[in-house]
Design a protein around this motif. Structure first.
Motif, PDB file in Angstrom:
ATOM      1  N   ASP A   1       0.831  -1.205   0.000  1.00 51.42           N
ATOM      2  CA  ASP A   1       0.000   0.000   0.000  1.00 51.42           C
ATOM      3  C   ASP A   1       0.867   1.258   0.000  1.00 51.42           C
ATOM      4  N   ALA A   2       1.917   1.242   0.802  1.00 50.39           N
ATOM      5  CA  ALA A   2       2.800   2.408   0.867  1.00 50.39           C
ATOM      6  C   ALA A   2       3.505   2.628  -0.470  1.00 50.39           C
ATOM      7  N   LEU A   3       3.909   1.530  -1.111  1.00 48.84           N
ATOM      8  CA  LEU A   3       4.564   1.664  -2.412  1.00 48.84           C
ATOM      9  C   LEU A   3       3.613   2.256  -3.441  1.00 48.84           C
ATOM     10  N   ARG A   4       2.370   1.775  -3.449  1.00 48.73           N
ATOM     11  CA  ARG A   4       1.390   2.320  -4.400  1.00 48.73           C
ATOM     12  C   ARG A   4       1.159   3.804  -4.151  1.00 48.73           C
TER      13      ARG A   4
ATOM     14  N   ARG B   1      -1.643  -8.512 -10.059  1.00 50.97           N
ATOM     15  CA  ARG B   1      -0.902  -8.490 -11.318  1.00 50.97           C
ATOM     16  C   ARG B   1      -1.177  -7.230 -12.138  1.00 50.97           C
ATOM     17  N   SER B   2      -2.240  -6.517 -11.816  1.00 46.97           N
ATOM     18  CA  SER B   2      -2.518  -5.287 -12.549  1.00 46.97           C
ATOM     19  C   SER B   2      -1.483  -4.210 -12.258  1.00 46.97           C
ATOM     20  N   HIS B   3      -0.702  -4.419 -11.186  1.00 48.73           N
ATOM     21  CA  HIS B   3       0.346  -3.451 -10.847  1.00 48.73           C
ATOM     22  C   HIS B   3       1.721  -3.926 -11.286  1.00 48.73           C
ATOM     23  N   LEU B   4       1.758  -4.943 -12.147  1.00 46.08           N
ATOM     24  CA  LEU B   4       3.024  -5.461 -12.657  1.00 46.08           C
ATOM     25  C   LEU B   4       3.156  -5.154 -14.133  1.00 46.08           C
ATOM     26  N   GLY B   5       4.385  -4.922 -14.561  1.00 44.41           N
ATOM     27  CA  GLY B   5       4.630  -4.640 -15.965  1.00 44.41           C
ATOM     28  C   GLY B   5       5.921  -5.278 -16.437  1.00 44.41           C
ATOM     29  N   SER B   6       6.148  -5.224 -17.742  1.00 42.48           N
ATOM     30  CA  SER B   6       7.409  -5.668 -18.331  1.00 42.48           C
ATOM     31  C   SER B   6       7.889  -4.573 -19.278  1.00 42.48           C
ATOM     32  N   LEU B   7       9.149  -4.652 -19.668  1.00 40.75           N
ATOM     33  CA  LEU B   7       9.739  -3.633 -20.525  1.00 40.75           C
ATOM     34  C   LEU B   7      10.611  -4.333 -21.558  1.00 40.75           C
ATOM     35  N   PRO B   8      10.208  -4.345 -22.813  1.00 38.85           N
ATOM     36  CA  PRO B   8      10.970  -5.102 -23.812  1.00 38.85           C
ATOM     37  C   PRO B   8      12.393  -4.581 -23.961  1.00 38.85           C
TER      38      PRO B   8
END
Length: 464
Positions: free
Chosen positions: A256-259, A349-356
């Motif tokens: 929560d703090a990170l968000r 998982r909606s707060h996770l991403g990737s970067l090509p």
């Protein structure tokens, strides 16, 4: 008894500190902020530190000299001409510092990097051994002369030339040269990969000793590029005097703090490798891995005094980052978290991403209409290297925005999919993460720039 000189390397800042001793007593030259390394070295050697001296008020790091002197009871030597906020042993040209019956330092005024810069000639039982040159005579180059303001750069460059010549004339050919800067530091006017040097070697390879004054001034001023923005705060901090640093653990941040911090636009920095970041990361975080000069780029990119939160795989990574940031005056991160992106997102998982990440051959293929792995082809190729790098060669059609300028110029990046490149991939990953945080679709080239031409990409210089 022989005189020994121990090197304490700070590779992430491109600097060296030194401990010179005769087996009983020692002098420390230009110590970094984290003095526990010096204390451990002295303890292991069984020597007592009698003096701590500074070649100059440093621009690229917070000195640990005052704290080290207070902890050890050593005398703290700083240029008499420098205006400082603490008691010190005031040093001027020609002063002698007796370390022991076997070792002594002669103070030499060597202005150029700063107006009151000093070098220290080390004498042993048989005469001169070498010289601690700080930001004066470096390996194959000199300290840059513009850190006190562009208006002083030409005057200081002339001083630098005269100071280097003075050192070369005073010392024998075999005398060792022990600089503080020049191993990747932005305090250096150029870079060298030499591990060691002597006065004799510098006479043959160093422009300051081969060129006449006017030629040297022209050359050194032409080669100066941007330097980290946080340098503006280092001189004042060192003049005031820094006390012991606090490396105790910082406050832990939950999901929560990170968000909340990310939503507030704060700097939340992922310390893992850029490959790990590319695979999966917490959305809105920035890639500045500990496998590169994290503190230099973070200190340069962020607004000074802004809160920073650190994300690492382990407590060891957080501790390492804390130490590196303290060296440049970012003493206490706001918060930290360890673990995995999944844990930082609390399983959402909606707060996770990737970067090509791509290579130069893949960039060439994409520009030819064959993007790899189903990636969207780039509408924009962004070069985030510094000005000199761009002028010496860049990809045809690329848009130049140096990485330090990107946080304030994201809106100037042309619309569309952005592929970013630099010299190795480190800065490109940081830039792509900044763009992704701003809602842009980005990828980064994780490849050596030297491979660009071999991949068939057109490389041009500013003059075409």
């Amino acid at each position: 008894m022989t005189i020994a000189v121990e090197v304490v390397e700070t590779s992430t800042l491109g600097d060296r500190s030194y401990l010179a001793h005769d087996g009983r007593l020692a002098v420390v030259i230009d110590p970094q902020r984290d003095i526990d390394r010096i204390l451990a070295l002295a303890g292991g050697l069984g020597v007592r530190i009698s003096h701590v001296v500074e070649t100059h008020l440093h621009n690229d790091y917070v000195s640990g000299g005052l704290a080290l002197a207070r902890v050890t009871g050593a005398r703290y030597g700083v240029a008499a001409a420098d205006d400082v906020g603490f008691d010190r042993l005031p040093l001027s040209d020609g002063d002698e510092i007796t370390i022991s019956g076997e070792a002594a330092l002669t103070v030499l005024a060597t202005p150029g990097h700063t107006f009151h810069h000093l070098s220290f000639l080390l004498h042993g039982p048989k005469g001169p051994v070498g010289v601690f040159t700080g930001g004066s005579l470096l390996f194959g180059t000199t300290g840059r002369t513009d850190l006190l303001g562009a208006q002083h750069a030409r005057t200081l460059a002339r001083h630098q030339h005269a100071s280097a010549r003075r050192l070369a004339d005073l010392l024998p050919q075999g005398a060792q040269v022990w600089p503080t800067h020049g191993f990747g530091s932005f305090c250096s006017a150029g870079q060298s990969d030499a591990p060691a040097s002597t006065i004799g070697r510098e006479r043959t390879v160093n422009p300051v000793l081969r060129l006449a004054a006017d030629e040297f001034v022209t050359e050194v001023l032409a080669g100066l590029d941007a330097f980290p923005a946080y340098y503006a705060h280092m001189g004042a901090r060192n003049a005031a005097g820094a006390d012991l640093l606090d490396l105790t653990p910082v406050r832990a941040a939950d999901a929560d703090a990170l968000r909340s911090r990310i939503a507030a636009g704060e700097w939340v920095v992922d310390l893992r490798s850029r490959k790990a970041f590319a695979h999966r990361h917490l959305t809105g975080t920035l890639s500045l891995g500990l496998d590169g000069p994290m503190s230099t780029w973070l200190g340069w990119l962020m607004r000074w005094g802004a809160p920073v939160t650190l994300l690492g795989e382990s407590d060891a990574q957080i501790s390492q980052a804390q130490r590196e940031l303290a060296r440049i005056g970012i003493d206490r991160p706001a918060a930290a978290a360890t673990g995995t992106p999944e844990q930082w997102a609390a399983g959402d998982r909606s707060h996770l991403g990737s970067l090509p990440s791509v290579t130069y051959p893949e960039l060439a293929a994409a520009l030819a209409g064959r993007p790899p792995r189903g990636l969207p082809a780039p509408d924009v190729v962004l070069d985030v290297r510094l000005g000199d790098e761009w002028r010496n060669g860049h990809l045809a059609g690329a848009v130049p925005i140096p990485l330090p300028e990107l946080p304030d110029r994201v809106a100037q990046v042309p619309v569309g999919v952005v592929w970013v490149y630099c010299g190795s991939g480190y800065r490109a990953a940081a830039a792509a993460s900044l763009l992704a945080r701003a809602g842009r679709t980005a990828a980064f080239v994780d490849d050596s720039y030297g491979a660009a031409a071999d991949a068939g990409l057109s490389v041009v210089t500013v003059d075409g």
